[in-house]
Design a protein around this motif. Sequence first.
Motif, short mmCIF file in Angstrom:
data_model
loop_
_atom_site.label_atom_id
_atom_site.label_comp_id
_atom_site.label_asym_id
_atom_site.label_seq_id
_atom_site.Cartn_x
_atom_site.Cartn_y
_atom_site.Cartn_z
N ASP A 1 0.85 -1.16 -0.08
CA ASP A 1 -0.07 0.01 0.03
C ASP A 1 1.03 1.22 -0.27
O ASP A 1 0.62 2.13 0.67
N SER A 2 1.89 1.29 -0.97
CA SER A 2 2.89 2.33 -0.86
C SER A 2 3.08 2.69 -2.27
O SER A 2 3.13 2.02 -3.34
N LYS A 3 3.26 3.92 -2.46
CA LYS A 3 3.68 4.59 -3.49
C LYS A 3 5.09 4.67 -3.97
O LYS A 3 5.63 5.01 -5.13
N ILE A 4 5.97 4.12 -3.07
CA ILE A 4 7.07 4.14 -3.37
C ILE A 4 7.72 2.66 -3.19
O ILE A 4 7.05 1.83 -2.38
N ASN A 5 8.96 2.36 -3.86
CA ASN A 5 9.29 0.97 -3.56
C ASN A 5 10.48 0.73 -2.51
O ASN A 5 11.42 0.22 -2.87
N SER A 6 10.13 1.34 -1.57
CA SER A 6 11.10 1.16 -0.34
C SER A 6 11.01 -0.40 0.06
O SER A 6 9.85 -1.15 0.23
N LYS A 7 12.03 -0.87 1.04
CA LYS A 7 12.08 -2.02 1.14
C LYS A 7 12.34 -2.12 2.73
O LYS A 7 13.57 -1.55 3.21
N MET A 8 11.83 -3.12 3.38
CA MET A 8 12.16 -2.87 5.39
C MET A 8 12.75 -4.21 5.35
O MET A 8 12.29 -5.45 5.00
N LYS A 9 13.91 -3.93 6.02
CA LYS A 9 14.89 -5.43 6.63
C LYS A 9 14.42 -5.67 8.05
O LYS A 9 14.38 -4.99 8.90
N VAL A 10 13.92 -7.01 7.94
CA VAL A 10 13.33 -7.43 9.27
C VAL A 10 14.03 -8.85 9.51
O VAL A 10 14.33 -9.66 8.49
N ARG A 11 14.57 -8.94 10.77
CA ARG A 11 15.07 -10.34 11.12
C ARG A 11 13.88 -11.04 11.72
O ARG A 11 13.25 -10.66 12.59
N HIS A 12 13.60 -12.48 11.22
CA HIS A 12 12.85 -13.10 11.45
C HIS A 12 12.79 -13.88 12.58
O HIS A 12 13.98 -14.04 13.05
N PHE A 13 11.84 -14.02 13.17
CA PHE A 13 11.21 -14.31 14.33
C PHE A 13 11.87 -15.66 14.76
O PHE A 13 11.66 -16.72 14.22
N LEU A 14 12.33 -15.59 15.98
CA LEU A 14 12.86 -16.93 16.45
C LEU A 14 11.79 -17.26 17.42
O LEU A 14 11.39 -16.95 18.45
N TRP A 15 11.30 -18.49 16.94
CA TRP A 15 10.02 -19.25 17.56
C TRP A 15 10.46 -20.18 18.80
O TRP A 15 11.41 -21.12 18.25
N ARG A 16 9.95 -20.35 19.81
CA ARG A 16 10.19 -21.21 20.62
C ARG A 16 8.91 -21.44 21.32
O ARG A 16 8.40 -20.74 22.11
N ALA A 17 8.37 -22.86 21.46
CA ALA A 17 7.27 -23.12 21.91
C ALA A 17 7.45 -23.04 23.37
O ALA A 17 8.17 -23.63 23.89
N LEU A 18 6.39 -22.48 24.05
CA LEU A 18 6.54 -22.45 25.66
C LEU A 18 5.77 -23.72 26.15
O LEU A 18 6.01 -24.07 27.18
N CYS A 19 4.61 -24.02 25.44
CA CYS A 19 3.91 -25.38 26.08
C CYS A 19 3.22 -25.90 25.30
O CYS A 19 2.72 -25.03 23.95
#
Length: 146
Positions: A127-145
Amino acid sequence: MHLTHIFVPKNRRVDFELHIRVHDLTSIPLVTGFYSIKWRLKHASVTYGATNRAPIKNHAVQWDVNFDSIVHLVIGKDGLLQPCELRVDVIQELNGGRETENIGNLVLNLSEYVGTGITTRRYLLQDSKINSKMKVRHFLWRALCF
């Protein structure tokens, strides 16, 4: 906890630790200005947050900010995890901070990333008029229960 989660049996609710790092936003066509981000997440211990404003340098904005929360996912009757969306909005300050404008967003279904470990990706703003890119480090998932 959201009202709809109250009626789900405990054996179908799973909690995960969520760790997200938003590094930066690149390919911004402007050379000056300030940007910040706001994030929202339903069914979590921490459901929203925001960053401080950061200046554009070399057509990029650097945040290097962490978001941590406990996410409550539901296992559907079909045995698959139900969607859990994280929404990140990018806000641009205009007129010396007197006005703001949402220049784009990133919506991720966190259920798709369960078990993937740590991954870093660049996402094109939606939903953007510019072609910007966001760098995200993905989610370290660890089940708690289970």
